[in-house]
Design a protein around this motif. Sequence first.
Motif, short mmCIF file in Angstrom:
data_model
loop_
_atom_site.label_atom_id
_atom_site.label_comp_id
_atom_site.label_asym_id
_atom_site.label_seq_id
_atom_site.Cartn_x
_atom_site.Cartn_y
_atom_site.Cartn_z
N SER A 101 186.33 102.90 4.69
CA SER A 101 185.05 102.17 4.68
C SER A 101 184.11 102.67 5.78
O SER A 101 182.89 102.62 5.62
N GLU A 127 182.18 105.46 4.27
CA GLU A 127 181.14 105.00 3.35
C GLU A 127 179.86 104.68 4.13
O GLU A 127 178.74 105.00 3.71
N ALA A 128 180.04 104.04 5.28
CA ALA A 128 178.88 103.66 6.10
C ALA A 128 178.25 104.90 6.76
O ALA A 128 177.03 104.99 6.87
N PHE A 135 176.16 106.46 4.15
CA PHE A 135 174.96 105.65 3.88
C PHE A 135 173.88 105.90 4.94
O PHE A 135 172.72 106.15 4.62
#
Lengths: 284, 328
Positions: A157, A160-161, A164
């Motif tokens: 995760s 993912e950030a 982004f």
Amino acid sequence: MQKLTTREDLERMANTIRKDIISMLLTAGSGHSAGPLDLADIATALYFNVLNTSPKQKTDPDRDRLHISCGHTAPVWYATLARAGYFPVEELKTLRKLGTRLQGHVDRLTTPGIESSAASLGQGLGIACGAAYAGVIDGKTYQTYALLSDGEHDEGSIWEAVAFAGNYKLAHLTAIIDRNNIQIDGPTETVMRKESLKEKYEAFGWHVIEIDGHNMSEIIGACNEAKAIVEQPVCIIAHTIAGKGVDFMEYQYQWHGNPPNKDQAREALKQLRSLDNKIVPSDL
Amino acid sequence: MNKNAHLLASTLYKDVPMAATRDGYGIGVVEAGTEDERVVVLCADLTESTRSQQFSNAFPKRFIEMGVAEQNMAVVATGLALNGKIPFIATYAVFSPGRNWDQIRISACYNNVHIIFIGAHAGISVGPDGATHQAMEDIALTRTLPHMTVLVPCDSEEARKAVHAAKDAKGPVYIRLGRNATPKITSEKTPFTIGKAQIFKEGNDVAIIGAGPIIHSALVAARTLAEQGISCRVINMPSIKPIDADTIEQAARDCKAVVTVEEHQIMGGVGSAIAEVIAQTYPVPMEFIGMHNSFGESGTPEELLKKYRMDAPAIEEAVRKVFKRKKT
């Protein structure tokens, strides 16, 4: 917030916070030692110099935000917030006790000054991304910081950030990684390879700065550099010594999740007091 | 039928008008975004399918494409919500709350922030995509979380209203949606309040209580059962949490037998929530329509609802069974 502008004052505050951490952990009888001790310099630099925030600005839409992702480093943030005037220093004794405002892991609903609750690793950077994106929508220029551990970079995760923030070029976002090289089961590179963090972040479109996470001038200098970079998010890899300031804890992964006993705490406080005498007048 | 529910007369016609609950969300979220500029929509690479496309066209600055990253979607929404936005995050229910439950638990619920989780393509009637895409556990996953509100609309109009109610609520809200066009049941006048159930049809022999498009099958079953002399009270319960305990208790007292209906696992779902109320207030015999500890499979929605006993004939059978078990 009382802004500290000399290196000497900042180092003295960081040492006070380290002593608070030892005392809190002894009283609590459980909790994390290594990370909080090694983060004392960064926490001090943030709350006493870098962040445009204060106990009076808790709901100010223009304040800077710090989102702590590694919620287990709670003792250093509680000690720092208390010393910065968010709540009485006396309250630090209540860490982890029933009814306390100082939960075992950071909790925004109970502790004044905590911007987001965290514990399950790998979530704080995404929250900071959301905070930074809200600033983009609203045309605000506040700075959003995320404080990450190196160990939590095992979590998918996090990446993912990272993707982004790079994709949306969140220029007012700064991630600070506490690169202390330990996690619960051992050295970070033994448990699960992290390197090269620098190249990985760069590949996702970030600007990366590597610093000595115990050097006040470097911490504050990197944060200022990050603010000046307006086209991409910035990652500050802060190289730290786990358990910094207490010789028998330094570099030892076994101190990740354990508190000192009475004798160990007495020895730790003695060492930290002696460090006070080594701090010399100096500017940033 | 209960006149106060203002149901569409056409709902029991043979050629009943149809629309998907996801379409109701798509309309509702554009309305909500028009009224309130705090509304933002996040989507994980399923913009058209979740019916978020119209919002993204109308408000491109307030639409955030997340890529296929449901975990990050939940935490980015948390950061937005902490800063005054009202995020709707939309993807399939198997992924949210399926994949990102930990993020929903800690970042959304423990922080107690106002995020609306749109769980599309829930239930076995997703059809040919098969078991991987048929969320049958999402109600259980969400209703156990402190602070969470759980809404399961029965038709597109109720889904539209649920969007508005969720926008004006506090804390995290989960809205469960279906993929397929299902019968239109409610009208603009049908009341919708979080925490309230509505009696769609009066009756005193057996209460059928449930949520989602399956409520239409309950109405169809009730009509058939009435012809056989069993009078059913059909209760639509779109608010699973908070739950309308008073309406459930009254139904148990009046009918003394209850059948629960849902397109979800029996364990932990709508029936379980109803049973928790009945066991503590006025215990009566119960039967549960739903998935019995199994995955679904590919097939048409009608074939699957028949095979897994979630259609009107299955409800009729459950009513007859519980009617026999009633203490006289």
